[in-house]
Design a protein around this motif. Sequence first.
Motif, PDB file in Angstrom:
ATOM      1  N   UNK A  49       0.831  -1.128  -0.079  1.00 43.33           N
ATOM      2  CA  UNK A  49       0.024  -0.056  -0.051  1.00 43.33           C
ATOM      3  C   UNK A  49       0.799   1.278   0.024  1.00 43.33           C
ATOM      4  N   UNK A  50       0.367   2.230  -0.171  1.00 44.29           N
ATOM      5  CA  UNK A  50       1.109   3.560  -0.192  1.00 44.29           C
ATOM      6  C   UNK A  50       1.563   3.846   1.216  1.00 44.29           C
ATOM      7  N   UNK A  51       2.724   4.705   1.451  1.00 45.51           N
ATOM      8  CA  UNK A  51       3.095   5.116   2.653  1.00 45.51           C
ATOM      9  C   UNK A  51       2.240   5.617   3.485  1.00 45.51           C
ATOM     10  N   UNK A  52       1.065   6.616   2.980  1.00 40.77           N
ATOM     11  CA  UNK A  52       0.430   7.427   3.672  1.00 40.77           C
ATOM     12  C   UNK A  52      -0.784   6.607   3.927  1.00 40.77           C
ATOM     13  N   UNK A  53      -1.489   5.752   3.241  1.00 36.08           N
ATOM     14  CA  UNK A  53      -2.441   4.869   3.555  1.00 36.08           C
ATOM     15  C   UNK A  53      -1.852   3.845   4.782  1.00 36.08           C
ATOM     16  N   UNK A  54      -0.796   3.299   4.737  1.00 37.81           N
ATOM     17  CA  UNK A  54      -0.209   2.295   5.594  1.00 37.81           C
ATOM     18  C   UNK A  54      -0.087   3.125   6.905  1.00 37.81           C
ATOM     19  N   UNK A  55       0.443   4.319   6.941  1.00 36.09           N
ATOM     20  CA  UNK A  55       0.431   5.123   8.024  1.00 36.09           C
ATOM     21  C   UNK A  55      -0.913   5.238   8.775  1.00 36.09           C
ATOM     22  N   UNK A  56      -1.924   5.733   8.106  1.00 36.38           N
ATOM     23  CA  UNK A  56      -3.272   5.795   8.537  1.00 36.38           C
ATOM     24  C   UNK A  56      -3.628   4.496   9.234  1.00 36.38           C
ATOM     25  N   UNK A  57      -3.662   3.385   8.530  1.00 34.95           N
ATOM     26  CA  UNK A  57      -4.125   2.152   8.879  1.00 34.95           C
ATOM     27  C   UNK A  57      -3.431   1.524  10.128  1.00 34.95           C
ATOM     28  N   UNK A  58      -2.036   1.775  10.333  1.00 32.70           N
ATOM     29  CA  UNK A  58      -1.197   1.447  11.373  1.00 32.70           C
ATOM     30  C   UNK A  58      -1.710   2.339  12.516  1.00 32.70           C
ATOM     31  N   UNK A  59      -1.624   3.527  12.420  1.00 29.64           N
ATOM     32  CA  UNK A  59      -2.105   4.077  13.483  1.00 29.64           C
ATOM     33  C   UNK A  59      -3.484   3.951  14.141  1.00 29.64           C
ATOM     34  N   UNK A  60      -4.338   3.663  13.231  1.00 28.37           N
ATOM     35  CA  UNK A  60      -5.737   3.096  13.578  1.00 28.37           C
ATOM     36  C   UNK A  60      -5.813   1.891  14.529  1.00 28.37           C
ATOM     37  N   UNK A  61      -4.967   1.027  14.038  1.00 30.87           N
ATOM     38  CA  UNK A  61      -4.826  -0.272  14.679  1.00 30.87           C
ATOM     39  C   UNK A  61      -4.231  -0.424  15.937  1.00 30.87           C
ATOM     40  N   UNK A  62      -2.845   0.160  15.918  1.00 32.50           N
ATOM     41  CA  UNK A  62      -2.121   0.065  16.941  1.00 32.50           C
ATOM     42  C   UNK A  62      -1.903   1.436  18.013  1.00 32.50           C
ATOM     43  N   UNK A  63      -2.405   2.544  17.475  1.00 30.77           N
ATOM     44  CA  UNK A  63      -2.533   3.829  18.258  1.00 30.77           C
ATOM     45  C   UNK A  63      -1.554   4.645  18.296  1.00 30.77           C
TER      46      UNK A  63
END
Length: 95
Positions: free
Chosen positions: A21-35
């Motif tokens: 995925x794109x870096x920005x999409x990954x960052x959003x998903x990661x932050x949502x899942x991990x906090x």
Amino acid sequence: YLIANVSENISLGQLSAMASVSPYHFLRIFQKQVGMSPHALQTQLRVEHAKHLIIQNEILAQIGVQVGFYDQSHFIKAFKSLVGVTPGQYSEQIR
């Protein structure tokens, strides 16, 4: 991957490429899942690893580099930010 490679410098680009995925999409998903961001998690993991090394009586001056911090001052600042005391003070407290 971050846990298994705690002392490595892992970029957002590397992580997002592994997830396809794109870096920005990954960052959003990661932050949502991990906090927190991947960088914040990596810093937290490094400090936790450093705490274990301190308990094992490793040399304080070498621990920061061992766990992946760029230099001693960066290590001390990150450690104090997360633990509330410097690595030296932490070492004294656990003895």
